[in-house]
Motif scaffolding. Sequence first.
Motif, PDB file in Angstrom:
ATOM      1  N   ARG A 110       0.349  -1.171  -0.244  1.00  0.00           N
ATOM      2  CA  ARG A 110       0.039   0.160   0.166  1.00  0.00           C
ATOM      3  C   ARG A 110       0.786   1.034  -0.119  1.00  0.00           C
ATOM      4  NH1 ARG A 110      -2.094  -3.539   3.492  1.00  0.00           N
ATOM      5  NH2 ARG A 110      -1.634  -3.034   5.562  1.00  0.00           N
ATOM      6  N   PRO A 111       1.573   1.550  -0.679  1.00  0.00           N
ATOM      7  CA  PRO A 111       2.331   2.459  -0.682  1.00  0.00           C
ATOM      8  C   PRO A 111       1.638   3.443  -1.191  1.00  0.00           C
ATOM      9  CG  PRO A 111       2.716   1.076  -3.104  1.00  0.00           C
ATOM     10  CD  PRO A 111       1.886   0.234  -2.131  1.00  0.00           C
ATOM     11  N   GLN A 112       2.230   4.503  -0.682  1.00  0.00           N
ATOM     12  CA  GLN A 112       1.571   5.636  -0.382  1.00  0.00           C
ATOM     13  C   GLN A 112       2.638   7.133  -1.451  1.00  0.00           C
ATOM     14  OE1 GLN A 112      -0.919   6.958   2.907  1.00  0.00           O
ATOM     15  NE2 GLN A 112      -1.533   6.173   2.677  1.00  0.00           N
ATOM     16  N   HIS A 113       4.092   6.810  -1.516  1.00  0.00           N
ATOM     17  CA  HIS A 113       4.881   8.161  -2.035  1.00  0.00           C
ATOM     18  C   HIS A 113       4.737   7.716  -3.545  1.00  0.00           C
ATOM     19  CE1 HIS A 113       8.208  10.662  -2.679  1.00  0.00           C
ATOM     20  NE2 HIS A 113       7.453  11.675  -1.807  1.00  0.00           N
ATOM     21  N   PRO A 114       5.021   8.659  -3.941  1.00  0.00           N
ATOM     22  CA  PRO A 114       5.140   8.436  -5.706  1.00  0.00           C
ATOM     23  C   PRO A 114       6.955   8.511  -6.391  1.00  0.00           C
ATOM     24  CG  PRO A 114       3.853  10.678  -4.735  1.00  0.00           C
ATOM     25  CD  PRO A 114       4.706  10.351  -3.450  1.00  0.00           C
ATOM     26  N   TYR A 115       7.075   8.685  -5.011  1.00  0.00           N
ATOM     27  CA  TYR A 115       8.858   7.646  -5.518  1.00  0.00           C
ATOM     28  C   TYR A 115       8.526   6.486  -5.151  1.00  0.00           C
ATOM     29  CZ  TYR A 115      13.182   5.652  -5.329  1.00  0.00           C
ATOM     30  OH  TYR A 115      14.500   5.846  -5.606  1.00  0.00           O
ATOM     31  N   THR A 116       8.469   6.171  -4.166  1.00  0.00           N
ATOM     32  CA  THR A 116       7.946   4.412  -4.038  1.00  0.00           C
ATOM     33  C   THR A 116       7.188   3.593  -5.319  1.00  0.00           C
ATOM     34  OG1 THR A 116       8.026   4.904  -1.668  1.00  0.00           O
ATOM     35  CG2 THR A 116       6.508   2.772  -2.401  1.00  0.00           C
ATOM     36  N   TRP A 117       5.979   4.584  -5.683  1.00  0.00           N
ATOM     37  CA  TRP A 117       5.363   4.166  -6.803  1.00  0.00           C
ATOM     38  C   TRP A 117       6.833   3.641  -8.248  1.00  0.00           C
ATOM     39  CZ3 TRP A 117       1.054   8.272  -6.625  1.00  0.00           C
ATOM     40  CH2 TRP A 117       0.492   7.723  -5.284  1.00  0.00           C
ATOM     41  N   GLY A 118       6.810   4.207  -8.136  1.00  0.00           N
ATOM     42  CA  GLY A 118       8.367   4.420  -9.022  1.00  0.00           C
ATOM     43  C   GLY A 118       9.088   3.337  -8.803  1.00  0.00           C
ATOM     44  N   LEU A 119       9.435   3.308  -8.125  1.00  0.00           N
ATOM     45  CA  LEU A 119      10.811   2.265  -7.820  1.00  0.00           C
ATOM     46  C   LEU A 119       9.607   1.041  -8.019  1.00  0.00           C
ATOM     47  CD1 LEU A 119      12.371   2.314  -4.210  1.00  0.00           C
ATOM     48  CD2 LEU A 119      13.067   2.289  -5.779  1.00  0.00           C
ATOM     49  N   LEU A 120       9.070   0.447  -8.013  1.00  0.00           N
ATOM     50  CA  LEU A 120       7.857  -0.626  -7.817  1.00  0.00           C
ATOM     51  C   LEU A 120       7.640  -0.603  -9.243  1.00  0.00           C
ATOM     52  CD1 LEU A 120       5.681  -0.374  -4.841  1.00  0.00           C
ATOM     53  CD2 LEU A 120       7.263  -1.795  -5.287  1.00  0.00           C
ATOM     54  N   SER A 121       7.944   0.494 -10.072  1.00  0.00           N
ATOM     55  CA  SER A 121       7.544   0.055 -11.400  1.00  0.00           C
ATOM     56  C   SER A 121       8.832  -0.268 -12.150  1.00  0.00           C
ATOM     57  CB  SER A 121       6.177   1.734 -11.890  1.00  0.00           C
ATOM     58  OG  SER A 121       5.276   1.674 -11.033  1.00  0.00           O
ATOM     59  N   SER A 122       9.234   0.267 -11.863  1.00  0.00           N
ATOM     60  CA  SER A 122      10.555  -0.345 -13.075  1.00  0.00           C
ATOM     61  C   SER A 122      10.828  -1.491 -12.883  1.00  0.00           C
ATOM     62  CB  SER A 122      12.100   0.816 -12.123  1.00  0.00           C
ATOM     63  OG  SER A 122      11.617   1.548 -11.587  1.00  0.00           O
ATOM     64  N   VAL A 123      10.365  -2.491 -11.684  1.00  0.00           N
ATOM     65  CA  VAL A 123      10.909  -3.643 -12.195  1.00  0.00           C
ATOM     66  C   VAL A 123      10.473  -4.829 -12.484  1.00  0.00           C
ATOM     67  CG1 VAL A 123      11.123  -6.241 -10.403  1.00  0.00           C
ATOM     68  CG2 VAL A 123      10.933  -3.347  -8.728  1.00  0.00           C
ATOM     69  N   PRO A 124      11.485  -4.696 -13.155  1.00  0.00           N
ATOM     70  CA  PRO A 124      11.487  -6.089 -14.609  1.00  0.00           C
ATOM     71  C   PRO A 124      10.565  -7.280 -13.827  1.00  0.00           C
ATOM     72  CG  PRO A 124      13.211  -5.983 -13.913  1.00  0.00           C
ATOM     73  CD  PRO A 124      13.258  -4.928 -12.963  1.00  0.00           C
ATOM     74  N   SER A 125       9.356  -7.368 -14.985  1.00  0.00           N
ATOM     75  CA  SER A 125       8.079  -8.636 -13.719  1.00  0.00           C
ATOM     76  C   SER A 125       8.655  -9.600 -14.799  1.00  0.00           C
ATOM     77  CB  SER A 125       7.148  -7.861 -14.519  1.00  0.00           C
ATOM     78  OG  SER A 125       6.271  -9.220 -14.954  1.00  0.00           O
ATOM     79  N   LEU A 126       8.824 -11.293 -13.832  1.00  0.00           N
ATOM     80  CA  LEU A 126       8.286 -12.037 -14.663  1.00  0.00           C
ATOM     81  C   LEU A 126       7.624 -12.887 -15.822  1.00  0.00           C
ATOM     82  CD1 LEU A 126      10.540 -14.284 -11.918  1.00  0.00           C
ATOM     83  CD2 LEU A 126      11.561 -13.549 -14.259  1.00  0.00           C
TER      84      LEU A 126
END
Lengths: 367, 358
Positions: free
Chosen positions: A261-277
């Motif tokens: 339940r991330p609430q910080h836009p930077y954390t969102w960016g981090l999570l979105s950058s992860v290459p998915s399997l």
Amino acid sequence: MTAAVIPETPGAYTGAAPYLQVRDLSVRFATEDGVVRAVDGVSFAVERGRTLGIVGESGSGKSVTSLAILGLHDPKRTTIAGQILLGGRDIVGLDEESIRRLRGRDMAMIFQDPLSALHPYYTVGRQVAEAYRVHHPDASWREAHRRAVEMLDRVGIPQPARRANQHPHEFSGGMRQRAMIAMALVNNPELLIADEPTTALDVTVQAQILDLLADLQREFHSAIILITHDLGVVSQVADDVLVMYAGRAVEYGTAEQVLRRPQHPYTWGLLSSVPSLHGDPDADLIPIRGNPPSMIHPPPGCAFHPRCGYALLGSASTPGAAAGACEVDVPQLRQVQERGHTVACHLPEGKRVEIYRRDIAQAGVVR
Amino acid sequence: MTHPPTGPSGPSASAAALLEVTGLTKHFPVRGGWRRSGVVRAVDGVDFAVRRGETLGLVGESGCGKTTTGRMLVRLLEPTGGRIVFEGRDITHAKRRGLRPLRQDLQIIFQDPYASLNPRHTVGKIVAMPLVVNGIKPPGGVKRRVQELLEIVGLNPEHYNRYPHEFSGGQRQRIGVARALALRPKLIVADEPVSALDVSIQAQIINLLRGLQRELGLAFVFIAHDLAVVRHFCQRVAVMYLGKIVEIGDRDDIYQRPAHPYTRALLSAIPDVAQPNGRALRDTEEAGGGAAGNGPAGRIRLTGDVPTPLNPPSGCRFRTRCWKAQEKCAVQEPPLADIGGRGGALVACHFPETEPLR
Ligand SMILES: Nc1ncnc2c1ncn2[C@@H]1O[C@H](COP(=O)(O)OP(=O)(O)OP(=O)(O)O)[C@@H](O)[C@H]1O
Ligand SMILES: Nc1ncnc2c1ncn2[C@@H]1O[C@H](COP(=O)(O)OP(=O)(O)OP(=O)(O)O)[C@@H](O)[C@H]1O
Ligand code: SF4
Ligand code: SF4
Ligand SMILES: [Mg+2]
Ligand SMILES: [Mg+2]
């Protein structure tokens, strides 16, 4: 500190004071180009038996924070402010001799870079034995060597007795890392800081090392700080997570809170950058736009605002309009509804939750 | 070509092969000690080919010989045996003079961003070095080009006059990438180029490398341990174990229809951010068990001794940790072979898995 509104550790309390408490830590370096504000007012705590994951962009101050805890910065070039309480005792500004006594025994570090921690001229076994003897001056060399071989075995180095007689350059990157872990753990420290400990390792060995750290933690009830950019690793081992950006803490909470339940836009960016399997392997990855900020002249207001897709900015189309909050005020960490979860962002919580649901979670980015 | 390729990559691969490797071997003598005659079989006969503009991922356990392989390709290490053919030329033992133009075409990005940058040189000088050494004068001048390169890899022009020690680990790796790009090579051996980078910069660099690959037709040998990253960058993947390739094939075959038990173990051990509190899961997980799965829930825990390249096990080198091992595995080394049903992917196993992953 008076009764704090914001709890020092996000997760469950044991009641006792956390083994490590970092309060309002700042670290600055004087350089030719100006003062680098590598760490700027960061607070967190780690209890015995718990693991704090610190994540954040390269250059956000993660390693500088851990080096400050270990008292490894050059005092001539570095200004450190704030408190670092280790077992209740403030160790900021301690003299070199006292800090050396703590280092390696009460706290130890596994470095990002195994080569810098291992001496090229001595055998690996000798270096581990040496680390043992520093804090066990009564131990004989033979005893220390036996302990070294035992530790090398413990971290999964095959044929440890023979490998102990080799030099670091004869080890592969991953094995050097294991040797360093052996060295860090040889005195059963109460606080272990692991800076990218598995970065050089393949996943099966990584899993082994993480298991090993978890085993040792269970056995010795040590507090662990795990610095990594691998959010998968964090999700596997961390109880709490601290997200850093440009030297500041921007989000802090339990692993569940920060990753689910991330609430910080930077954390969102981090999570979105992860290459998915699982997603389309040919789709481009989604990095955070823009470049990392200068640490000498960080952007005013929220340091993330030039890269944030949700920043409250002054309307550029309206001449004379006041600048938006994100450009002016530095957001402080504030508690959100859920206990233990803190976020430094000017957006109202309701708005953040809505954006996360709509743009981030919905897009299937954070699966 | 005077010597037809004998590698299993076959004629179709060699037709457009930029790089072709056969029987590549590196043995390091063990110095001193009581086992004077021993050798570390770091790389022990590997065959593969890289087509123009293609990325081959090289994955495998720490110490299995990935870096050693990469360093032989760019001729930083002298092979003990085997052949390296680049653009139809045998470069296995090319000497200094013959190497010069090669050095331009073949670049390496190192695993260790600390050891690979000269601490006494500014970033500007480090990135300019390949241009200067090779006497290349880019339009607009060296400094312009260097600043361009710094920007491409996400560094600030304000960094031009700074020294490596003033940078974080990730920033240093970006300097290494910029340096490797300076000469516009044809093939880059990238040894864990993004391992030290945070995920966002990693995503930028992967996108960047993919863009360069598309636009400039760059080929890569991409050494990495992050299988999710490899999946996003590599058209083909080779899995190494203890100095040998145990499986090689197209991305989809490796990720969806992995046949080698070791490949399955690797895939199952990937930590998945979609599983927070995986900690609880990890604690209750059982060992081995052959239940191949995907993600932490079905993780295969490898047990048994990690063998050493000083004295690899007889037969199949993976057998000391393989849950499917049988007598035959100790006696006979499994050849890399096509087991069918997968577009030409090869696997070295007597009892390969045939069920696709879910
Ligand atoms: N000795 C130093 N002198 C000047 N600046 C420094 C020094 N050490 C670090 N810095 C700067 O401080 C900032 C924080 O660096 P740090 O090493 O903590 O980053 P990090 O978060 O650990 O990054 P990474 O993930 O890449 O390891 C960076 O901008 C770095 O350039
Ligand atoms: N100069 C050397 N002398 C002796 N042995 C060496 C030397 N260099 C590497 N080795 C050995 O060769 C083997 C392969 O090493 P290499 O560095 O290629 O592994 P790797 O696959 O890159 O591992 P990692 O993922 O840890 O980087 C290892 O067992 C290593 O100890
Ligand atoms: S404070 Fe403003 S700029 Fe910073 S993260 Fe929040 S919305 Fe974005
Ligand atoms: S050959 Fe035998 S030991 Fe080797 S991977 Fe296959 S089943 Fe396992
Ligand atoms: Mg760091
Ligand atoms: Mg390597």
